[in-house]
Design a protein around this motif. Structure first.
Motif, mmCIF file in Angstrom:
data_model
loop_
_atom_site.group_PDB
_atom_site.id
_atom_site.type_symbol
_atom_site.label_atom_id
_atom_site.label_comp_id
_atom_site.label_asym_id
_atom_site.label_seq_id
_atom_site.Cartn_x
_atom_site.Cartn_y
_atom_site.Cartn_z
ATOM 1 N N ARG A 65 66.231 50.653 35.643
ATOM 2 C CA ARG A 65 65.320 51.984 35.750
ATOM 3 C C ARG A 65 65.059 52.173 37.336
ATOM 4 O O ARG A 65 64.787 53.277 37.509
ATOM 5 C CB ARG A 65 63.925 51.332 35.182
ATOM 6 C CG ARG A 65 63.869 51.365 33.686
ATOM 7 C CD ARG A 65 62.824 50.747 33.265
ATOM 8 N NE ARG A 65 61.398 51.868 33.482
ATOM 9 C CZ ARG A 65 61.016 52.678 32.702
ATOM 10 N NH1 ARG A 65 61.490 53.119 31.331
ATOM 11 N NH2 ARG A 65 59.945 53.223 32.976
ATOM 12 N N CYS A 66 65.353 51.226 38.086
ATOM 13 C CA CYS A 66 65.449 51.479 39.558
ATOM 14 C C CYS A 66 66.838 52.295 39.995
ATOM 15 O O CYS A 66 66.869 53.010 40.910
ATOM 16 C CB CYS A 66 65.425 50.236 40.350
ATOM 17 S SG CYS A 66 63.915 49.121 40.525
ATOM 18 N N LYS A 90 59.150 56.223 45.689
ATOM 19 C CA LYS A 90 59.058 57.933 45.285
ATOM 20 C C LYS A 90 60.250 57.976 44.399
ATOM 21 O O LYS A 90 61.112 57.192 44.158
ATOM 22 C CB LYS A 90 59.070 58.590 46.381
ATOM 23 C CG LYS A 90 60.062 58.387 47.428
ATOM 24 C CD LYS A 90 60.007 59.562 48.592
ATOM 25 C CE LYS A 90 61.099 59.374 49.349
ATOM 26 N NZ LYS A 90 61.065 60.274 50.520
ATOM 27 N N ALA A 91 59.952 59.025 43.448
ATOM 28 C CA ALA A 91 61.058 59.304 42.443
ATOM 29 C C ALA A 91 62.408 59.811 43.244
ATOM 30 O O ALA A 91 62.533 60.149 44.235
ATOM 31 C CB ALA A 91 60.689 60.548 41.804
ATOM 32 N N ARG A 116 68.987 61.868 39.557
ATOM 33 C CA ARG A 116 68.569 61.832 38.198
ATOM 34 C C ARG A 116 69.354 62.440 37.100
ATOM 35 O O ARG A 116 69.646 62.106 36.190
ATOM 36 C CB ARG A 116 67.212 62.306 37.982
ATOM 37 C CG ARG A 116 66.118 61.617 38.363
ATOM 38 C CD ARG A 116 64.733 61.926 38.256
ATOM 39 N NE ARG A 116 64.136 63.035 39.434
ATOM 40 C CZ ARG A 116 64.314 64.165 39.370
ATOM 41 N NH1 ARG A 116 64.115 64.935 38.221
ATOM 42 N NH2 ARG A 116 63.867 65.128 40.421
ATOM 43 N N ASN A 167 67.967 55.013 38.495
ATOM 44 C CA ASN A 167 67.696 56.438 38.296
ATOM 45 C C ASN A 167 66.319 56.702 38.806
ATOM 46 O O ASN A 167 65.953 58.012 38.655
ATOM 47 C CB ASN A 167 68.099 56.899 36.824
ATOM 48 C CG ASN A 167 66.974 56.572 35.867
ATOM 49 O OD1 ASN A 167 66.389 55.454 36.320
ATOM 50 N ND2 ASN A 167 67.161 56.940 34.766
ATOM 51 N N GLY A 168 65.802 55.765 39.588
ATOM 52 C CA GLY A 168 64.250 56.169 40.067
ATOM 53 C C GLY A 168 63.356 56.079 39.077
ATOM 54 O O GLY A 168 62.123 56.713 39.508
ATOM 55 N N LEU A 169 63.516 55.927 37.865
ATOM 56 C CA LEU A 169 62.552 55.594 37.038
ATOM 57 C C LEU A 169 61.422 54.818 37.495
ATOM 58 O O LEU A 169 59.935 54.988 37.080
ATOM 59 C CB LEU A 169 62.761 55.525 35.445
ATOM 60 C CG LEU A 169 63.120 56.301 34.658
ATOM 61 C CD1 LEU A 169 63.572 55.490 33.143
ATOM 62 C CD2 LEU A 169 62.287 57.306 34.459
ATOM 63 N N GLU A 170 61.642 53.758 38.048
ATOM 64 C CA GLU A 170 61.020 52.740 38.835
ATOM 65 C C GLU A 170 61.196 52.830 40.193
ATOM 66 O O GLU A 170 62.422 52.419 40.664
ATOM 67 C CB GLU A 170 60.961 51.313 38.222
ATOM 68 C CG GLU A 170 60.520 51.075 36.728
ATOM 69 C CD GLU A 170 59.115 51.069 36.688
ATOM 70 O OE1 GLU A 170 58.202 51.341 37.707
ATOM 71 O OE2 GLU A 170 58.579 50.976 35.523
ATOM 72 N N PRO A 171 60.276 53.356 41.034
ATOM 73 C CA PRO A 171 60.546 52.937 42.424
ATOM 74 C C PRO A 171 60.567 51.826 42.936
ATOM 75 O O PRO A 171 59.893 50.924 42.509
ATOM 76 C CB PRO A 171 59.667 53.960 42.977
ATOM 77 C CG PRO A 171 58.565 54.060 42.170
ATOM 78 C CD PRO A 171 58.944 53.722 40.593
#
Ligand code: ADP
Ligand code: MG
Length: 240
Positions: free
Chosen positions: A45-46, A69-70, A76, A48-52
């Protein structure tokens, strides 16, 4: 294509990722495994930035993701993700599920989006389901729709988080078959799964996580026949 350098992430006091170093090259197929709670989902998830992340550096296709941040739209949109729960919109038909993202994010016309959607529904072998609603499909069919939906965004990297874990056993292979085919197209893929037959077939590299760390990474042959760490041997003994 993807690079993690000293990446850490915490949820409150709990450090879920502990200084992770990780790399994926273009076209590489990586299978991530490890005990429940080891941080596998958080790791992908990190990407694609789903979790910063909180510390360290994550670079995806040359773009450095900001801490806390996203991810920027370019990242994405370039990274597709398929989850254990298919997350299809229940009130939309299969075709509408597939055309929504491309029309909004890629600015395709309705006709272009339909054409793309049908191409990918054929790829996952359910073009005849285009006008059905998700609830009318089996779990395996829904997951194939979810894969097609991701592919409609023309991602350059595909992430899978235990894509067959919610499926009845007889539906697992129809989803894995589609993923094997996708691997054959040269797509960069990171797959969290405990389907070790799949891993042997497609993985260029195995990654074993435990307690927020990458404990071991090796080509499948070496990984399965001669795991170096005791933790990895224990894990494989449990699942194989
Ligand atoms: P895995 O996918 O390997 O099972 P996860 O990455 O989902 O592991 O989770 C690792 C740990 O982080 C688990 O102990 C989980 O409870 C915790 N965790 C995950 N997401 C959150 C969150 N949003 N808030 C708090 N804790 C979380
Ligand atoms: Mg998980």
């Amino acid at each position: 294509m993807i690079r993690f350098e000293g990446v850490s992430k915490r949820f409150g006091d709990f450090e879920v990722l502990k200084s992770i170093d990780f790399e994926a090259r273009q076209g590489e197929r990586i299978v991530v495994c490890g005990p429940s709670g080891s941080g596998k989902s958080t790791l992908i998830r990190c990407i694609n930035g789903l979790e910063p992340h909180d510390a360290g550096t994550i670079t995806v296709e040359g773009v450095t993701l900001g801490r806390g941040k996203a991810a920027p739209a370019r990242v994405r949109n370039g990274v597709g993700m398929v989850f254990q729960q298919f997350n299809l919109f229940p009130h939309l038909t299969v075709l509408q599920n597939l055309t929504l993202g491309p029309i909004r994010a890629r600015k395709l016309t309705q006709a272009q989006a339909r054409e793309t959607a049908m191409r990918y529904l054929e790829r996952v072998r359910i073009p005849e389901q285009a006008d059905k609603y998700p609830r009318q499909l089996s779990g395996g069919q829904q997951q194939r729709v979810a894969i097609a939906r991701s592919l409609c965004m023309e991602p350059r990297i595909m992430l899978f988080d235990e894509p067959t874990s919610a499926l009845d056993p007889e539906m697992i292979s129809e989803v894995l078959d589609v993923m094997v085919e996708l691997a054959g197209t040269g797509m960069t893929m990171i797959v969290v799964t405990h389907e070790m037959g799949f891993a042997r077939k497609v993985a260029d590299r195995m990654v074993f996580m435990d307690h927020g760390q990458i404990v071991e990474t090796a080509p499948p042959e070496a990984f399965f026949t001669a795991p170096r760490s005791q933790r990895c041997r224990d894990f494989l003994n449990k699942i194989l």
